[in-house]
Design a protein around this motif. Structure first.
Motif, PDB file in Angstrom:
ATOM      1  N   ASN A   1       0.964  -1.131   0.077  1.00 29.99           N
ATOM      2  CA  ASN A   1      -0.092   0.016   0.050  1.00 29.99           C
ATOM      3  C   ASN A   1       0.873   1.158   0.060  1.00 29.99           C
ATOM      4  O   ASN A   1       0.406   2.388  -0.167  1.00 29.99           O
ATOM      5  N   SER A   2       2.135   1.053   0.221  1.00 30.81           N
ATOM      6  CA  SER A   2       3.161   2.389   0.087  1.00 30.81           C
ATOM      7  C   SER A   2       3.428   2.870  -1.426  1.00 30.81           C
ATOM      8  O   SER A   2       3.307   1.974  -2.230  1.00 30.81           O
ATOM      9  N   PRO A   3       3.647   4.104  -1.560  1.00 37.45           N
ATOM     10  CA  PRO A   3       3.961   4.452  -3.021  1.00 37.45           C
ATOM     11  C   PRO A   3       5.389   4.264  -3.208  1.00 37.45           C
ATOM     12  O   PRO A   3       6.271   4.066  -2.324  1.00 37.45           O
ATOM     13  N   LYS A   4       5.661   4.224  -4.582  1.00 37.47           N
ATOM     14  CA  LYS A   4       6.860   3.615  -4.851  1.00 37.47           C
ATOM     15  C   LYS A   4       7.842   4.992  -5.220  1.00 37.47           C
ATOM     16  O   LYS A   4       7.600   5.717  -6.142  1.00 37.47           O
ATOM     17  N   MET A   5       8.858   5.181  -4.459  1.00 37.42           N
ATOM     18  CA  MET A   5       9.558   6.529  -4.415  1.00 37.42           C
ATOM     19  C   MET A   5      10.974   6.487  -4.618  1.00 37.42           C
ATOM     20  O   MET A   5      11.568   5.422  -3.967  1.00 37.42           O
ATOM     21  N   TRP A   6      11.581   7.316  -5.131  1.00 40.22           N
ATOM     22  CA  TRP A   6      13.024   7.263  -5.563  1.00 40.22           C
ATOM     23  C   TRP A   6      13.680   8.457  -4.824  1.00 40.22           C
ATOM     24  O   TRP A   6      13.519   9.508  -5.437  1.00 40.22           O
ATOM     25  N   THR A   7      14.102   8.411  -3.551  1.00 34.71           N
ATOM     26  CA  THR A   7      14.681   9.525  -2.923  1.00 34.71           C
ATOM     27  C   THR A   7      16.044  10.011  -3.406  1.00 34.71           C
ATOM     28  O   THR A   7      16.106  11.286  -3.114  1.00 34.71           O
ATOM     29  N   GLU A   8      16.599   9.216  -3.700  1.00 44.63           N
ATOM     30  CA  GLU A   8      18.205   9.675  -4.156  1.00 44.63           C
ATOM     31  C   GLU A   8      18.371   9.059  -5.794  1.00 44.63           C
ATOM     32  O   GLU A   8      18.629   7.816  -5.692  1.00 44.63           O
ATOM     33  N   ASN A   9      18.229   9.725  -6.987  1.00 44.74           N
ATOM     34  CA  ASN A   9      18.597   9.282  -8.226  1.00 44.74           C
ATOM     35  C   ASN A   9      20.065  10.079  -8.406  1.00 44.74           C
ATOM     36  O   ASN A   9      20.332  11.185  -8.504  1.00 44.74           O
ATOM     37  N   TRP A  10      21.163   9.060  -8.252  1.00 47.85           N
ATOM     38  CA  TRP A  10      22.348   9.486  -8.267  1.00 47.85           C
ATOM     39  C   TRP A  10      23.014   9.887  -9.658  1.00 47.85           C
ATOM     40  O   TRP A  10      23.188   8.932 -10.559  1.00 47.85           O
ATOM     41  N   THR A  11      23.093  11.275 -10.118  1.00 48.05           N
ATOM     42  CA  THR A  11      23.399  11.834 -11.147  1.00 48.05           C
ATOM     43  C   THR A  11      24.822  11.829 -11.538  1.00 48.05           C
ATOM     44  O   THR A  11      25.190  11.816 -12.835  1.00 48.05           O
ATOM     45  N   GLY A  12      25.547  11.120 -10.607  1.00 49.86           N
ATOM     46  CA  GLY A  12      26.931  10.882 -10.931  1.00 49.86           C
ATOM     47  C   GLY A  12      27.718  10.179  -9.707  1.00 49.86           C
ATOM     48  O   GLY A  12      26.858   9.471  -9.334  1.00 49.86           O
TER      49      GLY A  12
ATOM     50  N   TYR B   1      19.957  13.204  -6.925  1.00 51.94           N
ATOM     51  CA  TYR B   1      21.219  13.502  -5.916  1.00 51.94           C
ATOM     52  C   TYR B   1      22.493  13.065  -6.583  1.00 51.94           C
ATOM     53  O   TYR B   1      22.606  12.289  -7.054  1.00 51.94           O
ATOM     54  N   MET B   2      23.251  14.290  -6.554  1.00 52.95           N
ATOM     55  CA  MET B   2      23.143  15.860  -6.539  1.00 52.95           C
ATOM     56  C   MET B   2      22.554  16.575  -7.679  1.00 52.95           C
ATOM     57  O   MET B   2      22.871  16.318  -8.710  1.00 52.95           O
ATOM     58  N   TYR B   3      21.633  17.635  -7.476  1.00 48.54           N
ATOM     59  CA  TYR B   3      21.404  18.388  -8.610  1.00 48.54           C
ATOM     60  C   TYR B   3      22.365  19.652  -8.686  1.00 48.54           C
ATOM     61  O   TYR B   3      22.552  20.160  -9.468  1.00 48.54           O
ATOM     62  N   HIS B   4      22.838  19.920  -7.492  1.00 50.76           N
ATOM     63  CA  HIS B   4      23.902  21.056  -7.599  1.00 50.76           C
ATOM     64  C   HIS B   4      24.880  20.584  -6.673  1.00 50.76           C
ATOM     65  O   HIS B   4      24.978  20.258  -5.427  1.00 50.76           O
ATOM     66  N   GLY B   5      26.192  20.640  -7.378  1.00 53.32           N
ATOM     67  CA  GLY B   5      27.423  20.231  -6.697  1.00 53.32           C
ATOM     68  C   GLY B   5      28.147  21.227  -5.651  1.00 53.32           C
ATOM     69  O   GLY B   5      27.448  22.602  -5.662  1.00 53.32           O
ATOM     70  N   GLY B   6      28.985  20.904  -4.951  1.00 54.91           N
ATOM     71  CA  GLY B   6      29.568  21.891  -4.277  1.00 54.91           C
ATOM     72  C   GLY B   6      31.044  21.298  -3.479  1.00 54.91           C
ATOM     73  O   GLY B   6      31.781  20.659  -3.963  1.00 54.91           O
ATOM     74  N   THR B   7      31.300  22.227  -2.544  1.00 53.40           N
ATOM     75  CA  THR B   7      32.777  21.895  -1.875  1.00 53.40           C
ATOM     76  C   THR B   7      32.430  21.585  -0.319  1.00 53.40           C
ATOM     77  O   THR B   7      31.542  22.466   0.247  1.00 53.40           O
ATOM     78  N   ASN B   8      33.056  20.479   0.302  1.00 55.63           N
ATOM     79  CA  ASN B   8      33.092  20.381   1.667  1.00 55.63           C
ATOM     80  C   ASN B   8      34.196  21.266   2.201  1.00 55.63           C
ATOM     81  O   ASN B   8      35.132  20.569   2.376  1.00 55.63           O
TER      82      ASN B   8
END
Length: 577
Positions: free
Chosen positions: A58-69, A104-111
């Motif tokens: 009964n739960s929806p099928k969800m993709w929380t992190e589509n790894w863009t790279g 995930y991620m749509y915007h890259g950055g620096t740690n």
């Protein structure tokens, strides 16, 4: 949760009950938890999630992190994922009943500072994201061609035939009109280049001062505290430092039989003057000193950072001191901020390994002395077939990270201070600051779509180097003509775009002239490919299979390659977003 055992499961169950008792009015989710307790909704993270099924029907099928790279790691080449494969995965997920998808991620950055995670991730978290760190009710049908190499022609009965490229999914409005195909990506691609600091010649004008770490007491075994066992580094330093010295001492004596023995009573044959110092380590680098002399330095390679350190040593009848970790040098200089508003980077290629600060702000760890593997990279990338983090790589044989982002908010209008903490040596005279800008831009579009092109920062398109409407081949920066193209495509685009900050091209024979392609198979190649300059000049050079554009920076800008001609840009031709 399985690796956490029964205690971990009990804790997760408690978390779920606590969350639901808050009565916030919205559902709770747990990603990558196949046995998430109800009423939590378990979701999928990964490169592909079309086969994922929630643990509750009964739960929806969800993709929380589509790894863009994928992330950059020390000693590894740069991973890339094509836009075609990414869009194919998304369409396949919704075709299989998916209801929500998140990039995930749509915007890259620096740690910055010490915030980069593991396993041994670089300071840059660009992640090959669409944006790098510098910026209905209608009836539809899905047609999927999961073949990795062969295109297919699908019979639509009264609606004729439909062409389906290999490894693609088509969305048809009314089940007869294509409104989207994952292999037909219509977009502009920007290629980043570095430009020298016009305020000063950093590599020649930076004046360095240095201060070595005082090691006299350390190498003599004088420490802050003592313990009867080896202690874990992160726990001891509260994870505020990469550096911790381990020191121990022992004494070798001869017994009555002429053999050496230590104070623990272990007998060592006197003939073995050359011994082996062995250290098991899970750290990334280790330096070993015996009796105040460096005997060896070693670090893990190819992503394997658990290693056994071994070095030959000679022990005589005396007291001995073993000191483990690293010798470090502090370097300091001042510089002026580059002109303009473009993002600023510092080039650390000439250094060894350590940490850097600008005006007290930690820019992160640097380690350019460790190079990525020599093989496994290619100038082109076939989007077809299952994707993995090592499928489309670049930057082989080069430092995993060379350029470090320095936000302009860290910089002063006047004098700025750069501090380097260097472990293993390097050449600070080659360190310099540059700015990041779009040096080239390429566009790609298919027949029946509109290609929008634009320059950044108010700059204008001054020339078109190349445009081809037909069946061009290659990718951004590596275009070449196909077997057919329109005779008027280039001149039409020049009239529409030159002298403007942006332009839009209707990719059709009515606008660009006949492409001279025939047959249903060749129609998928009909499109436009251009090149545009983000500087004062815009020059197009080569074609590609659907259409696109390509731009160069002005004279004096780095073209993103080192002296050997190896690519060094932060974005590559595989970044077709």
């Amino acid at each position: 949760m399985n690796v956490m055992g029964s205690a971990g499961k009990a804790y997760i169950q408690w978390c779920a009950e606590m969350a639901t008792d808050l009565n916030v009015g919205v559902p709770w989710i747990m990603c990558q938890q196949n046995d998430a307790p109800q009423p939590m909704i378990n979701t999928c993270n990964g490169f592909d999630c079309d086969t994922f099924k929630p643990n509750n029907p009964n739960s929806p099928k969800m993709w929380t992190e589509n790894w863009t790279g994928w992330f950059k790691a020390w000693g590894n080449p740069d991973p890339h994922r094509t836009a075609e494969d990414l869009s194919y995965a998304v369409a396949k997920f919704f075709q299989a009943g998916g209801v929500l998808q998140n990039y995930y991620m749509y915007h890259g950055g620096t740690n910055f500072g010490r915030t980069s995670g593991g396993p041994y991730i670089t300071s840059s978290y660009d992640y090959d994201a669409p944006l790098d760190e510098y910026a209905g009710n209608a009836s539809v049908c899905f047609i999927a061609n999961n073949n990795k190499t062969n295109d297919q022609t699908v019979e639509l009965q009264d609606d004729g035939k439909f062409f389906a490229p290999a490894w693609s999914i088509s969305i048809l409005e009314g089940c007869n009109k294509e409104i989207y195909n994952t292999a037909k990506v219509n977009t502009q691609t920007s290629v980043i280049v570095k430009k020298p600091n016009q305020v000063e010649n950093n590599s020649q004008q930076l004046s360095w001062s240095w201060r070595p770490e005082p090691l006299k007491d350390t190498l003599a075994g004088v420490g802050s505290f003592s313990a009867t066992k080896l202690i874990e580094q992160k726990e001891t330093t509260a994870d505020v430092s990469d550096y911790l010295w381990y020191m121990t001492r022992f004494q070798v004596k001869y017994n009555k039989k002429g053999n050496m023995s230590n104070t623990k009573g272990i007998t060592i044959p006197a003939t073995l003057n050359s011994m082996i110092l062995r250290v098991n380590t899970t750290g990334q680098v280790l330096h070993a000193y015996v009796n105040k002399k460096l005997v060896r330095s070693k670090w893990g390679t190819n992503g394997k950072y658990r290693f056994v350190f071994e070095a030959p040593i000679t022990l005589k009848k005396s007291k001995h001191q073993i000191t483990l970790l690293s010798a470090t040098v502090g370097l300091k200089t001042t510089f002026k901020a580059p002109l303009g508003r473009d993002p600023v980077v510092v080039d650390m290629q000439s250094m060894g390994k350590g940490h850097t600060w600008v005006n007290g702000h930690s820019i992160g760890r640097f380690w350019p002395s460790i190079l990525s593997k020599q093989d496994g990279c290619s100038a082109t990338c076939d989007y077809r077939g299952q994707y993995g983090s090592d499928k489309c790589s670049s930057n082989c044989g080069s430092p995993s990270q060379r350029w470090y982002h320095v936000p302009r908010s860290f910089l002063n209008d006047g004098v700025n201070t750069l501090v380097l903490f260097e472990e293993i040596g390097g050449n600070p005279s080659q360190v310099n600051f540059q700015t990041v800008t779009v040096g080239k831009a390429c566009g790609n579009a298919y027949k029946g779509s509109t290609l929008e092109l634009s320059c950044q920062g108010g700059q204008k398109i001054s020339a078109i180097e190349f445009a081809s409407f037909g069946d061009p081949k290659g990718s951004c920066g590596f275009f070449e003509k196909g077997t057919s193209e329109s005779d008027t495509g280039l001149s039409t685009i020049q009239k529409a775009c030159v002298g403007k900050e942006s332009c839009a091209i209707n990719v059709s024979e009515a606008t660009l002239g006949s492409s001279k392609c025939s047959g249903i198979v060749t129609k998928r190649f009909q499109g436009l490919q251009l090149a545009q300059s983000a500087s004062s000049r815009l020059n197009f050079t080569q074609p590609r299979k659907d259409g696109g554009f390509y731009m160069k920076s002005d004279p004096g800008a780095s073209d993103g390659r080192d002296e050997s001609g190896a690519p060094t840009t932060t974005r590559t031709d595989a970044d077709e977003r």
